[in-house]
Scaffold this motif. Structure first.
Motif, PDB file in Angstrom:
ATOM      1  N   ALA A 274     -36.248 -74.535  78.690  1.00  0.00           N
ATOM      2  CA  ALA A 274     -36.131 -74.049  80.059  1.00  0.00           C
ATOM      3  C   ALA A 274     -34.662 -73.836  80.407  1.00  0.00           C
ATOM      4  O   ALA A 274     -33.763 -74.338  79.731  1.00  0.00           O
ATOM      5  CB  ALA A 274     -36.758 -75.041  81.039  1.00  0.00           C
ATOM      6  N   TRP A 275     -34.459 -73.043  81.474  1.00  0.00           N
ATOM      7  CA  TRP A 275     -33.126 -72.891  82.048  1.00  0.00           C
ATOM      8  C   TRP A 275     -32.860 -74.071  82.985  1.00  0.00           C
ATOM      9  O   TRP A 275     -33.750 -74.499  83.727  1.00  0.00           O
ATOM     10  CB  TRP A 275     -33.043 -71.601  82.857  1.00  0.00           C
ATOM     11  CG  TRP A 275     -33.065 -70.328  82.065  1.00  0.00           C
ATOM     12  CD1 TRP A 275     -34.149 -69.549  81.798  1.00  0.00           C
ATOM     13  CD2 TRP A 275     -31.936 -69.670  81.467  1.00  0.00           C
ATOM     14  NE1 TRP A 275     -33.785 -68.450  81.061  1.00  0.00           N
ATOM     15  CE2 TRP A 275     -32.429 -68.487  80.846  1.00  0.00           C
ATOM     16  CE3 TRP A 275     -30.579 -69.959  81.393  1.00  0.00           C
ATOM     17  CZ2 TRP A 275     -31.599 -67.603  80.158  1.00  0.00           C
ATOM     18  CZ3 TRP A 275     -29.744 -69.077  80.713  1.00  0.00           C
ATOM     19  CH2 TRP A 275     -30.249 -67.922  80.091  1.00  0.00           C
ATOM     20  N   TYR A 276     -31.638 -74.578  82.935  1.00  0.00           N
ATOM     21  CA  TYR A 276     -31.227 -75.667  83.823  1.00  0.00           C
ATOM     22  C   TYR A 276     -29.901 -75.306  84.471  1.00  0.00           C
ATOM     23  O   TYR A 276     -29.021 -74.703  83.837  1.00  0.00           O
ATOM     24  CB  TYR A 276     -31.075 -76.981  83.052  1.00  0.00           C
ATOM     25  CG  TYR A 276     -32.361 -77.477  82.447  1.00  0.00           C
ATOM     26  CD1 TYR A 276     -33.209 -78.316  83.160  1.00  0.00           C
ATOM     27  CD2 TYR A 276     -32.738 -77.098  81.156  1.00  0.00           C
ATOM     28  CE1 TYR A 276     -34.398 -78.776  82.605  1.00  0.00           C
ATOM     29  CE2 TYR A 276     -33.925 -77.549  80.593  1.00  0.00           C
ATOM     30  CZ  TYR A 276     -34.755 -78.380  81.324  1.00  0.00           C
ATOM     31  OH  TYR A 276     -35.930 -78.825  80.778  1.00  0.00           O
ATOM     32  N   THR A 277     -29.745 -75.688  85.722  1.00  0.00           N
ATOM     33  CA  THR A 277     -28.475 -75.448  86.409  1.00  0.00           C
ATOM     34  C   THR A 277     -27.522 -76.605  86.147  1.00  0.00           C
ATOM     35  O   THR A 277     -27.936 -77.698  85.729  1.00  0.00           O
ATOM     36  CB  THR A 277     -28.685 -75.307  87.919  1.00  0.00           C
ATOM     37  OG1 THR A 277     -29.125 -76.575  88.447  1.00  0.00           O
ATOM     38  CG2 THR A 277     -29.716 -74.218  88.239  1.00  0.00           C
ATOM     39  N   LEU A 281     -28.315 -80.751  85.581  1.00  0.00           N
ATOM     40  CA  LEU A 281     -27.851 -81.566  84.458  1.00  0.00           C
ATOM     41  C   LEU A 281     -26.957 -82.706  84.935  1.00  0.00           C
ATOM     42  O   LEU A 281     -27.006 -83.810  84.382  1.00  0.00           O
ATOM     43  CB  LEU A 281     -27.124 -80.696  83.435  1.00  0.00           C
ATOM     44  CG  LEU A 281     -27.967 -79.596  82.773  1.00  0.00           C
ATOM     45  CD1 LEU A 281     -27.197 -78.956  81.635  1.00  0.00           C
ATOM     46  CD2 LEU A 281     -29.300 -80.138  82.277  1.00  0.00           C
ATOM     47  N   ARG A 282     -26.142 -82.440  85.942  1.00  0.00           N
ATOM     48  CA  ARG A 282     -25.296 -83.517  86.476  1.00  0.00           C
ATOM     49  C   ARG A 282     -26.141 -84.623  87.104  1.00  0.00           C
ATOM     50  O   ARG A 282     -25.724 -85.782  87.151  1.00  0.00           O
ATOM     51  CB  ARG A 282     -24.322 -82.951  87.505  1.00  0.00           C
ATOM     52  CG  ARG A 282     -23.241 -82.052  86.911  1.00  0.00           C
ATOM     53  CD  ARG A 282     -22.187 -81.709  87.947  1.00  0.00           C
ATOM     54  NE  ARG A 282     -21.168 -80.824  87.404  1.00  0.00           N
ATOM     55  CZ  ARG A 282     -21.003 -79.553  87.747  1.00  0.00           C
ATOM     56  NH1 ARG A 282     -21.815 -79.004  88.661  1.00  0.00           N
ATOM     57  NH2 ARG A 282     -20.056 -78.818  87.210  1.00  0.00           N
ATOM     58  N   ALA A 283     -27.325 -84.260  87.578  1.00  0.00           N
ATOM     59  CA  ALA A 283     -28.218 -85.245  88.199  1.00  0.00           C
ATOM     60  C   ALA A 283     -29.236 -85.797  87.206  1.00  0.00           C
ATOM     61  O   ALA A 283     -30.221 -86.420  87.613  1.00  0.00           O
ATOM     62  CB  ALA A 283     -28.939 -84.601  89.383  1.00  0.00           C
ATOM     63  N   SER A 284     -29.003 -85.598  85.920  1.00  0.00           N
ATOM     64  CA  SER A 284     -29.947 -86.058  84.906  1.00  0.00           C
ATOM     65  C   SER A 284     -30.230 -87.546  85.066  1.00  0.00           C
ATOM     66  O   SER A 284     -29.308 -88.364  85.112  1.00  0.00           O
ATOM     67  CB  SER A 284     -29.379 -85.800  83.507  1.00  0.00           C
ATOM     68  OG  SER A 284     -30.174 -86.436  82.525  1.00  0.00           O
ATOM     69  N   PRO A 285     -31.496 -87.933  85.129  1.00  0.00           N
ATOM     70  CA  PRO A 285     -31.825 -89.358  85.288  1.00  0.00           C
ATOM     71  C   PRO A 285     -31.542 -90.180  84.033  1.00  0.00           C
ATOM     72  O   PRO A 285     -31.492 -91.403  84.080  1.00  0.00           O
ATOM     73  CB  PRO A 285     -33.318 -89.342  85.617  1.00  0.00           C
ATOM     74  CG  PRO A 285     -33.819 -88.084  84.987  1.00  0.00           C
ATOM     75  CD  PRO A 285     -32.704 -87.086  85.137  1.00  0.00           C
ATOM     76  N   GLU A 286     -31.390 -89.496  82.887  1.00  0.00           N
ATOM     77  CA  GLU A 286     -31.124 -90.176  81.621  1.00  0.00           C
ATOM     78  C   GLU A 286     -32.169 -91.248  81.329  1.00  0.00           C
ATOM     79  O   GLU A 286     -31.849 -92.387  80.972  1.00  0.00           O
ATOM     80  CB  GLU A 286     -29.711 -90.770  81.589  1.00  0.00           C
ATOM     81  CG  GLU A 286     -28.615 -89.713  81.575  1.00  0.00           C
ATOM     82  CD  GLU A 286     -28.733 -88.773  80.360  1.00  0.00           C
ATOM     83  OE1 GLU A 286     -28.453 -89.225  79.228  1.00  0.00           O
ATOM     84  OE2 GLU A 286     -29.102 -87.598  80.555  1.00  0.00           O
ATOM     85  N   ASP A 305     -18.590 -79.852  78.056  1.00  0.00           N
ATOM     86  CA  ASP A 305     -17.517 -78.891  78.294  1.00  0.00           C
ATOM     87  C   ASP A 305     -17.982 -77.765  79.211  1.00  0.00           C
ATOM     88  O   ASP A 305     -17.211 -77.247  80.032  1.00  0.00           O
ATOM     89  CB  ASP A 305     -17.006 -78.339  76.959  1.00  0.00           C
ATOM     90  CG  ASP A 305     -16.140 -79.341  76.214  1.00  0.00           C
ATOM     91  OD1 ASP A 305     -15.909 -80.441  76.735  1.00  0.00           O
ATOM     92  OD2 ASP A 305     -15.694 -79.029  75.094  1.00  0.00           O
ATOM     93  N   TRP A 306     -19.241 -77.373  79.083  1.00  0.00           N
ATOM     94  CA  TRP A 306     -19.788 -76.333  79.974  1.00  0.00           C
ATOM     95  C   TRP A 306     -19.857 -76.856  81.406  1.00  0.00           C
ATOM     96  O   TRP A 306     -19.483 -76.160  82.355  1.00  0.00           O
ATOM     97  CB  TRP A 306     -21.165 -75.908  79.468  1.00  0.00           C
ATOM     98  CG  TRP A 306     -21.805 -74.849  80.311  1.00  0.00           C
ATOM     99  CD1 TRP A 306     -21.507 -73.516  80.353  1.00  0.00           C
ATOM    100  CD2 TRP A 306     -22.897 -75.039  81.234  1.00  0.00           C
ATOM    101  NE1 TRP A 306     -22.326 -72.859  81.241  1.00  0.00           N
ATOM    102  CE2 TRP A 306     -23.179 -73.778  81.799  1.00  0.00           C
ATOM    103  CE3 TRP A 306     -23.632 -76.146  81.630  1.00  0.00           C
ATOM    104  CZ2 TRP A 306     -24.192 -73.594  82.748  1.00  0.00           C
ATOM    105  CZ3 TRP A 306     -24.649 -75.973  82.573  1.00  0.00           C
ATOM    106  CH2 TRP A 306     -24.908 -74.725  83.115  1.00  0.00           C
ATOM    107  N   LEU A 307     -20.297 -78.093  81.568  1.00  0.00           N
ATOM    108  CA  LEU A 307     -20.350 -78.679  82.899  1.00  0.00           C
ATOM    109  C   LEU A 307     -18.970 -78.788  83.528  1.00  0.00           C
ATOM    110  O   LEU A 307     -18.802 -78.597  84.736  1.00  0.00           O
ATOM    111  CB  LEU A 307     -20.999 -80.064  82.849  1.00  0.00           C
ATOM    112  CG  LEU A 307     -22.500 -80.122  82.547  1.00  0.00           C
ATOM    113  CD1 LEU A 307     -22.958 -81.569  82.421  1.00  0.00           C
ATOM    114  CD2 LEU A 307     -23.298 -79.398  83.621  1.00  0.00           C
ATOM    115  N   ALA A 308     -17.977 -79.097  82.711  1.00  0.00           N
ATOM    116  CA  ALA A 308     -16.623 -79.275  83.241  1.00  0.00           C
ATOM    117  C   ALA A 308     -16.030 -77.969  83.755  1.00  0.00           C
ATOM    118  O   ALA A 308     -15.080 -78.001  84.554  1.00  0.00           O
ATOM    119  CB  ALA A 308     -15.725 -79.856  82.152  1.00  0.00           C
ATOM    120  N   GLU A 309     -16.564 -76.849  83.331  1.00  0.00           N
ATOM    121  CA  GLU A 309     -16.054 -75.548  83.755  1.00  0.00           C
ATOM    122  C   GLU A 309     -16.579 -75.127  85.119  1.00  0.00           C
ATOM    123  O   GLU A 309     -16.048 -74.232  85.749  1.00  0.00           O
ATOM    124  CB  GLU A 309     -16.418 -74.472  82.720  1.00  0.00           C
ATOM    125  CG  GLU A 309     -15.597 -74.537  81.450  1.00  0.00           C
ATOM    126  CD  GLU A 309     -14.147 -74.141  81.706  1.00  0.00           C
ATOM    127  OE1 GLU A 309     -13.916 -73.029  82.196  1.00  0.00           O
ATOM    128  OE2 GLU A 309     -13.265 -74.964  81.418  1.00  0.00           O
TER     129      GLU A 309
END
Length: 310
Positions: A274-277, A281-286, A305-309
């Motif tokens: 799936a596509w994720y924003t 991903l930053r809110a991933s419950p892990e 690295d993608w999130l950091a951008e």
């Protein structure tokens, strides 16, 4: 524009040893090095390493554990660290290595994949290197050309067929695999899941390079096969690589830009995709409902690295 990579090296890369390849063929020189009482012995048992309680690699000195070299199925010179030689020894043929008094009081044999993420990076890189060599030797005892037995040469970095009519030389095998974060150039990326993974774990797409294929072509092909998204090779950008000797791969990391659209998941490849924003991903419950790739993987590096951008 593809995300920039952070300066930190990937896990298991950056082995802090001088491999002195130009001296490996000098058996007398290598024997003198590894006979040094200060030589570090790196025991490997059935793809596991000797680990102390606090996820620390156990380094044994030859003066204390020289008998392990004598009983080892194979031993391989790894290199020098501050002029101290490191020697991997394969003890996989022993049924109960913990019965050895030197090994018993040092720690326990554990899978590097379980402890690598929390270990000292330099130490885990050495262990990964040793594991890869031991695994290769264990599976190349016979010539792939004529079937005759092979012998270790060049300090454990090649094997030679013992059949005089053949004499083929074999080198440690590393299988190239591409691993890629597919993104839409904006806020969305693709993650998938294989059914054999731990509950909740999602990761980037990946696959092995096929004969006659460039790395960029392999990336585009795998994305099309796994989620049916067309990607132009000019939209594939290299990120970094990671040795992954579990058992014998080199992971070649890329970003690939694709137009946002529906995914058609190949059921023989993935359980879901799936596509994720970035926000998702930053809110991933892990937890077992959703978690990002394991922290020592290049897949996690690509995601981070993608999130950091953004």
């Amino acid at each position: 524009m593809s995300p920039r990579k952070s300066p930190a090296p990937n896990f298991y890369a950056g082995v802090p040893l001088d491999r002195i390849d130009q001296r490996r063929a000098d058996a007398t020189f290598i024997d003198r090095l590894v006979s040094d009482p200060d030589c570090i012995i790196v025991p490997v048992w059935r793809n596991k390493h000797l680990i102390a309680a606090e996820a620390e690699a156990v380094w044994l000195r030859r003066r204390d554990a020289g008998h392990l070299v004598a009983v080892a199925r194979e031993h391989m010179f790894l290199g020098l660290r501050s002029d101290v030689p490191y020697l991997a020894v394969d003890l996989s043929h022993l049924e109960t290595p913990e019965d050895d008094p030197v090994l018993a009081r040092q720690g326990a044999f554990q899978d590097l994949r379980a402890v690598g993420p929390v270990m000292n990076r330099c130490d885990s890189a050495i262990l990964a290197y040793a594991r890869g060599l031991v695994h290769w030797h264990a599976r190349h005892g016979f010539c792939g050309v004529c079937g005759s037995p092979t012998v270790s040469e060049k300090a454990g970095h090649q094997r030679r067929c013992t059949n005089p009519a053949c004499g083929a030389v074999h080198f440690p095998r590393t299988d190239p695999a591409v691993i890629m974060l597919v993104h839409d150039g904006g806020e969305r990326c693709v993650l998938g899941r294989q059914p054999i993974w731990p509950p909740g774990m999602h990761s980037t797409l990946a696959g092995f390079v096929e004969p006659g294929e460039s790395l960029e072509e392999a990336v585009a092909r795998e994305i099309l096969e796994e989620v049916n998204l067309p990607v132009a090779v000019e939209d594939v950008v290299y990120h970094s690589s990671q040795p992954w000797p579990f058992p014998s791969s080199i992971m070649l990391g890329f970003y690939a830009r694709a137009d946002f659209g529906p995914l058609d998941t190949a059921e023989d490849e993935l359980e879901s995709a799936a596509w994720y924003t970035r926000d998702q991903l930053r809110a991933s419950p892990e937890d077992e409902t959703f978690k990002l790739p394991r922290p020592d993987s290049i897949a996690r590096r690509l995601v981070n690295d993608w999130l950091a951008e953004g």
